[in-house]
Design a protein around this motif. Structure first.
Motif, PDB file in Angstrom:
ATOM      1  N   ALA A 116      48.551  45.554  35.875  1.00 55.52           N
ATOM      2  CA  ALA A 116      48.600  46.618  36.883  1.00 55.52           C
ATOM      3  C   ALA A 116      47.585  46.348  37.991  1.00 55.52           C
ATOM      4  CB  ALA A 116      48.320  47.977  36.230  1.00 55.52           C
ATOM      5  N   ALA A 117      46.404  45.837  37.620  1.00 52.27           N
ATOM      6  CA  ALA A 117      45.375  45.538  38.625  1.00 52.27           C
ATOM      7  C   ALA A 117      45.864  44.427  39.555  1.00 52.27           C
ATOM      8  CB  ALA A 117      44.068  45.136  37.940  1.00 52.27           C
ATOM      9  N   ARG A 118      46.477  43.403  39.001  1.00 54.23           N
ATOM     10  CA  ARG A 118      47.000  42.303  39.836  1.00 54.23           C
ATOM     11  C   ARG A 118      48.000  42.842  40.847  1.00 54.23           C
ATOM     12  NH1 ARG A 118      51.436  40.004  39.814  1.00 54.23           N
ATOM     13  NH2 ARG A 118      52.111  40.535  37.714  1.00 54.23           N
ATOM     14  N   LYS A 119      48.886  43.694  40.370  1.00 57.30           N
ATOM     15  CA  LYS A 119      49.914  44.256  41.269  1.00 57.30           C
ATOM     16  C   LYS A 119      49.284  45.190  42.292  1.00 57.30           C
ATOM     17  CE  LYS A 119      53.783  43.985  38.082  1.00 57.30           C
ATOM     18  NZ  LYS A 119      53.960  44.563  36.760  1.00 57.30           N
ATOM     19  N   PHE A 120      48.356  46.025  41.849  1.00 59.24           N
ATOM     20  CA  PHE A 120      47.769  47.009  42.750  1.00 59.24           C
ATOM     21  C   PHE A 120      47.105  46.337  43.950  1.00 59.24           C
ATOM     22  CE2 PHE A 120      44.419  49.712  44.356  1.00 59.24           C
ATOM     23  CZ  PHE A 120      45.095  50.913  44.528  1.00 59.24           C
ATOM     24  N   PHE A 121      46.455  45.197  43.694  1.00 53.56           N
ATOM     25  CA  PHE A 121      45.750  44.532  44.788  1.00 53.56           C
ATOM     26  C   PHE A 121      46.644  43.553  45.546  1.00 53.56           C
ATOM     27  CE2 PHE A 121      42.165  45.874  42.055  1.00 53.56           C
ATOM     28  CZ  PHE A 121      41.544  46.706  42.991  1.00 53.56           C
ATOM     29  N   GLY A 122      47.939  43.575  45.260  1.00 53.35           N
ATOM     30  CA  GLY A 122      48.881  42.782  46.036  1.00 53.35           C
ATOM     31  C   GLY A 122      48.751  41.290  45.812  1.00 53.35           C
ATOM     32  N   LEU A 123      48.250  40.900  44.645  1.00 52.48           N
ATOM     33  CA  LEU A 123      48.083  39.471  44.382  1.00 52.48           C
ATOM     34  C   LEU A 123      49.401  38.853  43.937  1.00 52.48           C
ATOM     35  CD1 LEU A 123      44.656  39.750  42.567  1.00 52.48           C
ATOM     36  CD2 LEU A 123      45.078  38.594  44.745  1.00 52.48           C
ATOM     37  N   PRO A 124      49.624  37.584  44.241  1.00 50.39           N
ATOM     38  CA  PRO A 124      50.872  36.927  43.869  1.00 50.39           C
ATOM     39  C   PRO A 124      51.132  36.980  42.359  1.00 50.39           C
ATOM     40  CG  PRO A 124      49.586  35.529  45.339  1.00 50.39           C
ATOM     41  CD  PRO A 124      48.715  36.689  44.977  1.00 50.39           C
ATOM     42  N   GLY A 125      52.407  36.905  41.997  1.00 47.10           N
ATOM     43  CA  GLY A 125      52.792  36.963  40.584  1.00 47.10           C
ATOM     44  C   GLY A 125      52.153  35.869  39.750  1.00 47.10           C
ATOM     45  N   GLY A 126      51.847  34.727  40.365  1.00 46.75           N
ATOM     46  CA  GLY A 126      51.264  33.602  39.618  1.00 46.75           C
ATOM     47  C   GLY A 126      49.757  33.676  39.474  1.00 46.75           C
ATOM     48  N   THR A 127      49.158  34.804  39.868  1.00 45.41           N
ATOM     49  CA  THR A 127      47.697  34.943  39.790  1.00 45.41           C
ATOM     50  C   THR A 127      47.250  35.176  38.356  1.00 45.41           C
ATOM     51  OG1 THR A 127      47.746  36.003  41.958  1.00 45.41           O
ATOM     52  CG2 THR A 127      45.746  36.310  40.645  1.00 45.41           C
ATOM     53  N   VAL A 128      46.168  34.526  37.969  1.00 46.64           N
ATOM     54  CA  VAL A 128      45.590  34.782  36.652  1.00 46.64           C
ATOM     55  C   VAL A 128      44.970  36.178  36.643  1.00 46.64           C
ATOM     56  CG1 VAL A 128      43.704  34.138  35.095  1.00 46.64           C
ATOM     57  CG2 VAL A 128      45.138  32.377  36.122  1.00 46.64           C
ATOM     58  N   ALA A 129      45.330  36.971  35.635  1.00 44.52           N
ATOM     59  CA  ALA A 129      44.750  38.312  35.466  1.00 44.52           C
ATOM     60  C   ALA A 129      44.447  38.446  33.983  1.00 44.52           C
ATOM     61  CB  ALA A 129      45.744  39.387  35.910  1.00 44.52           C
ATOM     62  N   LYS A 130      43.190  38.662  33.655  1.00 43.09           N
ATOM     63  CA  LYS A 130      42.848  38.667  32.229  1.00 43.09           C
ATOM     64  C   LYS A 130      41.688  39.596  31.929  1.00 43.09           C
ATOM     65  CE  LYS A 130      39.945  34.532  32.644  1.00 43.09           C
ATOM     66  NZ  LYS A 130      39.663  33.194  32.103  1.00 43.09           N
ATOM     67  N   GLY A 131      41.538  39.900  30.638  1.00 42.66           N
ATOM     68  CA  GLY A 131      40.394  40.675  30.172  1.00 42.66           C
ATOM     69  C   GLY A 131      39.444  39.737  29.437  1.00 42.66           C
ATOM     70  N   ILE A 132      38.159  39.952  29.629  1.00 38.19           N
ATOM     71  CA  ILE A 132      37.148  39.147  28.929  1.00 38.19           C
ATOM     72  C   ILE A 132      36.096  40.103  28.378  1.00 38.19           C
ATOM     73  CG2 ILE A 132      35.572  37.169  29.065  1.00 38.19           C
ATOM     74  CD1 ILE A 132      36.757  36.423  31.736  1.00 38.19           C
ATOM     75  N   VAL A 133      35.672  39.865  27.133  1.00 36.60           N
ATOM     76  CA  VAL A 133      34.601  40.676  26.560  1.00 36.60           C
ATOM     77  C   VAL A 133      33.352  39.804  26.419  1.00 36.60           C
ATOM     78  CG1 VAL A 133      33.867  42.094  24.607  1.00 36.60           C
ATOM     79  CG2 VAL A 133      36.280  42.074  25.287  1.00 36.60           C
ATOM     80  N   TYR A 134      32.210  40.355  26.806  1.00 34.16           N
ATOM     81  CA  TYR A 134      30.932  39.653  26.677  1.00 34.16           C
ATOM     82  C   TYR A 134      30.000  40.443  25.764  1.00 34.16           C
ATOM     83  CZ  TYR A 134      32.321  36.827  30.687  1.00 34.16           C
ATOM     84  OH  TYR A 134      32.989  35.979  31.525  1.00 34.16           O
ATOM     85  N   ALA A 135      29.287  39.712  24.921  1.00 31.03           N
ATOM     86  CA  ALA A 135      28.278  40.354  24.064  1.00 31.03           C
ATOM     87  C   ALA A 135      27.049  39.458  24.023  1.00 31.03           C
ATOM     88  CB  ALA A 135      28.821  40.561  22.655  1.00 31.03           C
ATOM     89  N   ALA A 136      25.872  40.068  24.005  1.00 35.52           N
ATOM     90  CA  ALA A 136      24.627  39.296  23.917  1.00 35.52           C
ATOM     91  C   ALA A 136      23.496  40.207  23.491  1.00 35.52           C
ATOM     92  CB  ALA A 136      24.292  38.650  25.266  1.00 35.52           C
ATOM     93  N   LYS A 137      22.410  39.595  23.038  1.00 35.19           N
ATOM     94  CA  LYS A 137      21.152  40.320  22.776  1.00 35.19           C
ATOM     95  C   LYS A 137      20.029  39.288  22.744  1.00 35.19           C
ATOM     96  CE  LYS A 137      21.590  40.449  17.714  1.00 35.19           C
ATOM     97  NZ  LYS A 137      21.559  41.334  16.544  1.00 35.19           N
ATOM     98  N   HIS A 138      18.828  39.718  22.375  1.00 30.31           N
ATOM     99  CA  HIS A 138      17.695  38.789  22.280  1.00 30.31           C
ATOM    100  C   HIS A 138      17.520  37.967  23.557  1.00 30.31           C
ATOM    101  CE1 HIS A 138      17.512  40.022  18.228  1.00 30.31           C
ATOM    102  NE2 HIS A 138      18.271  39.102  17.668  1.00 30.31           N
ATOM    103  N   GLY A 139      17.765  38.569  24.712  1.00 31.99           N
ATOM    104  CA  GLY A 139      17.564  37.838  25.973  1.00 31.99           C
ATOM    105  C   GLY A 139      18.716  36.941  26.358  1.00 31.99           C
ATOM    106  N   GLY A 140      19.774  36.934  25.552  1.00 30.53           N
ATOM    107  CA  GLY A 140      20.913  36.056  25.845  1.00 30.53           C
ATOM    108  C   GLY A 140      21.610  36.431  27.142  1.00 30.53           C
ATOM    109  N   GLY A 141      22.240  35.451  27.776  1.00 32.80           N
ATOM    110  CA  GLY A 141      22.965  35.721  29.015  1.00 32.80           C
ATOM    111  C   GLY A 141      23.520  34.448  29.604  1.00 32.80           C
TER     112      GLY A 141
END
Ligand SMILES: [Fe+2]
Length: 351
Positions: A116-141
């Motif tokens: 839906a986000a890809r479509k809403f912003f008018g990006l071409p059908g071949g655009t990569v659209a994905k979800g990514i989850v990040y986790a860290a602690k102890h100063g990680g980044g």
């Protein structure tokens, strides 16, 4: 509005909703804002996803681990690699930041949202659209880098410190670049690079602290790095930023593929030089290409918008999807026959 656009609107509420965001910030204006953590359930279709354990319960794919402990473990060869999901927690405990890429494959609600986000912003059908989850602690980044994508970051748990800085070295980058690679610059970066890079850690950048409920829009190309002093979890919606250069490659191929000369085998002599015959063929091919390509129109380029516009991400996605399928279906290899069959034996010997 359909359900997914309503969910996006809720997520973008801290900046006045998704339409206001599009008018004021898309695609190149940085913004960060604080909002209610409860609304972030819209990222996962209502499924509880507030701890790393929640994520690993559904994410059945290799996890990227990044950080000093990876540098140590590999004797300095790399700061990141992929590990099976069952090993991710051990790396996390040692201070590695975890990246669970293509997380939307495992969360139908998120999958609808990124489309839906890809479509809403008018990006071409071949655009990569994905979800990514990040986790860290102890100063990680993640160390200092810039991306060729835009990222919408939603902070789910913990306080995470971002440092962000304008990119004075390059505009409109078409590939990711890690500052640690400097002075090496891959061609796609080197051709558009000027000046000296920023200092490690971006001391003259802007510091932004994300708290549960915060959102951050990171336009393409901004230098940034992150650190998590405490346990943090964030969910990104990442949208590719295809360029006219991506479309023209497909348009050129389509325009020229019916010319025999362009489908000839690339053929050189023993020294790797063009043979006289090959030179004549390529010269003819280039003359015809000049004539044909000069007649391409903007509409011809737009016609290519549904092509795969990021081959690297497409390959990554296919690989990860096939791994996920095999495990989701609990597929096991077929049992080996107790005796080799005559037919199989003869077919393998004929190969
Ligand atoms: Fe990034």
């Amino acid at each position: 509005m359909n359900d997914s656009t309503e969910a996006l609107d809720l997520l973008f509420e801290p900046v006045g909703g998704i339409e206001k965001f599009r008018q004021e910030y898309w695609p190149d204006r940085f913004v960060t804002a604080e909002g209610s953590p409860e609304r972030l359930a819209a990222l996962t279709g209502g499924r509880a996803m507030t701890s790393l354990e929640d994520v690993l319960a559904v994410y059945d794919n290799p996890v990227m681990v990044v950080g000093a402990c990876v540098v140590d473990a590999t004797g300095g060869i790399t700061d990141r690699f992929l590990v099976p999901p069952g090993e991710a927690l051990a790396w996390y405990e040692q201070g590695a930041a975890l990246e669970m890429d293509f997380a939307h494959f495992f969360l139908p609600g998120m999958s609808h949202l990124v489309s839906a986000a890809r479509k809403f912003f008018g990006l071409p059908g071949g655009t990569v659209a994905k979800g990514i989850v990040y986790a860290a602690k102890h100063g990680g980044g993640f160390p200092v880098h810039f991306d060729a994508y835009v990222n919408f970051v939603f902070q789910v748990a913990g306080e995470k410190v971002w440092r962000v800085r304008e990119n004075e070295n390059t505009t409109l980058p078409i590939q990711h670049y890690d500052l640690a690679q400097y002075p090496y610059l891959p061609e796609g970066v080197q051709r558009v690079w000027t000046g000296e890079p920023p200092a490690e850690g971006l001391p003259d950048g802007r510091e932004v602290v994300l708290r549960p409920g915060s959102m951050l829009f990171l336009p393409r190309g901004l230098w940034h790095c992150t650190a998590s002093g405490e346990a943090t979890l964030s969910i990104n919606i990442t949208l590719g930023q295809p360029t006219w250069l991506d479309l023209v490659q497909h348009a050129v191929r389509r325009s020229l593929l019916d010319l025999d000369e362009w489908r000839e085998l690339v053929w050189t002599d023993a020294d790797g030089e063009l043979t006289p015959g090959a030179r004549a063929t390529v010269e003819r091919a280039l003359r015809e290409a000049g004539s044909r390509l000069s007649r391409l129109t903007p509409e011809d380029l737009l016609r290519e918008r549904d092509q795969a516009l990021d081959p690297y991400q497409e390959t990554q996605g296919s690989f990860r999807r096939s791994l996920g399928f095999a495990r989701m279906l609990n597929a096991v290899p077929p049992a080996a026959p107790s005796q080799p069959s005559r037919q199989r034996s003869s077919s393998s010997s004929s190969s």
